[in-house]
Design an enzyme around this catalytic site. Structure first.
Site, PDB file in Angstrom:
ATOM      1  N   TYR A  49       0.643  -1.647   0.099  1.00  0.00           N
ATOM      2  CA  TYR A  49      -0.158   0.061  -0.052  1.00  0.00           C
ATOM      3  C   TYR A  49       0.804   1.844  -0.290  1.00  0.00           C
ATOM      4  CZ  TYR A  49      -3.588  -3.310   1.579  1.00  0.00           C
ATOM      5  OH  TYR A  49      -4.238  -4.257   1.437  1.00  0.00           O
ATOM      6  N   LEU A 189     -17.939  -3.677   1.632  1.00  0.00           N
ATOM      7  CA  LEU A 189     -18.806  -3.265   1.049  1.00  0.00           C
ATOM      8  C   LEU A 189     -19.323  -3.736  -0.877  1.00  0.00           C
ATOM      9  CD1 LEU A 189     -18.274   0.307   2.435  1.00  0.00           C
ATOM     10  CD2 LEU A 189     -19.668  -1.522   2.720  1.00  0.00           C
TER      11      LEU A 189
END
Ligand code: NAD
Length: 274
Positions: A49, A189
């Protein structure tokens, strides 16, 4: 504020945390400190990341004692193998500015590289040395988990995998349950693709909660740990506010029908990117 799940090594993990994928390095410290001050106690990061320095800085900036924050990072694909993984973990700790992480994961199995077993042995060593309190995997499937357990006798505490209403992975979750492995859901999600479906909307109307809250609550009620990402304070707050309502059995059953086996992310059987 958040519930804890037991791990198979005697430790515990917050069931809810927040993730740092695609959070810009320049603002990661601020996002992390904000989330921790709102009440999150788990920060999910990874070497790939590119924001581990901000992850560590945000933890310090929050003012929370180190032992109150559960810190995860992951070993990237290019660093698989015993020696490389030992070095990669040290480099992660240096960037984080920490003496240890609470959880170190193998990011992807990369079955064709066939180095995940040696990588796992390095994680076992790092746990013995106290550089990682607990060790686990991400994106592993049943054959690879079976091999790790069979060859080393050390069962990962957790497998972080893509789970959302369109990709519910019931067989993998059952395997985890049988072996005492916590399921942790990434992209929980599901890119919003089930927000407008009838089962989610019915639960939204009854509870007065948002589609994201209904879906995150569904993760908690299937027993999964979950790490949603938001860089907005309002989003972080919304995703933390899951403990004053519950979905009914009928609502859980209705959401179960949304499983289409459709991934948002890569197929772990084929993903080998360095
Ligand atoms: P997510 O499901 O958390 O969704 C993030 C997206 O949803 C963002 O665009 C965000 O703005 C939006 N969002 C967040 N809260 C919302 C809300 N309340 N209402 C509406 N929209 C909202 O997806 P993710 O970031 O892909 O996954 C979460 C975390 O999982 C990552 O940050 C990372 O830490 C981890 N992850 C791990 C892997 C892995 O291979 N192990 C892969 C992907 C992600």
């Amino acid at each position: 504020m958040t519930q804890m799940l037991p791990l198979n090594d005697g430790r515990h993990i917050p069931q809810l945390g927040f993730g740092l994928w695609q959070v810009p390095a320049a603002t990661t410290a601020e996002t992390t400190a904000t989330a921790l001050n709102l009440g999150y106690r788990l920060v999910d990061g990874a070497a790939i990341y590119g924001n581990e320095a901000g992850q560590g800085e945000g933890i310090r900036r929050s003012g929370l004692p180190r032992e109150q924050v559960f810190v995860t990072t992951k070993v990237w694909n290019s660093e698989q193998g015993f020696d490389k993984t030992l070095r990669a973990a040290e480099a992660s700790l240096k960037r984080l500015g920490l003496t240890h992480v609470d959880l170190l994961l193998i990011h992807w199995p990369c079955p064709r590289k066939d180095l995940y077993l040696d990588t796992w042995r390095a994680l076992i060593r790092l746990r013995e040395e106290g550089r990682a309190t607990s060790i686990g995997v991400s994106n592993f499937q049943e054959p690879q988990l079976t091999r790790l357990i069979g060859e080393t006798g050390v069962t990962p505490v957790l497998n972080q995998v893509e789970i959302n209403p369109r990709l519910q992975q019931p067989a993998l979750r059952a395997f985890h349950a049988k072996h005492g492995i916590v399921t942790q859901s990434w992209t929980p999600l599901g890119q919003g693709k089930s927000f407008e479906t009838a089962p989610v909307q019915a639960a939204v109307r009854r509870t007065g909660k948002s589609p994201a809250q209904v879906i995150l609550r569904w993760h908690l009620q299937i027993g999964a740990a979950v790490i949603p990402r938001s860089t907005r304070e309002a989003g972080l707050r919304e995703n933390l506010n899951l403990f004053d309502f519950a979905l009914t059995e009928a609502e859980m059953a209705a959401i179960a029908t949304l499983d289409e086996g459709q991934r948002c992310g890569p197929d772990p059987a084929r993903f080998e990117m360095d």
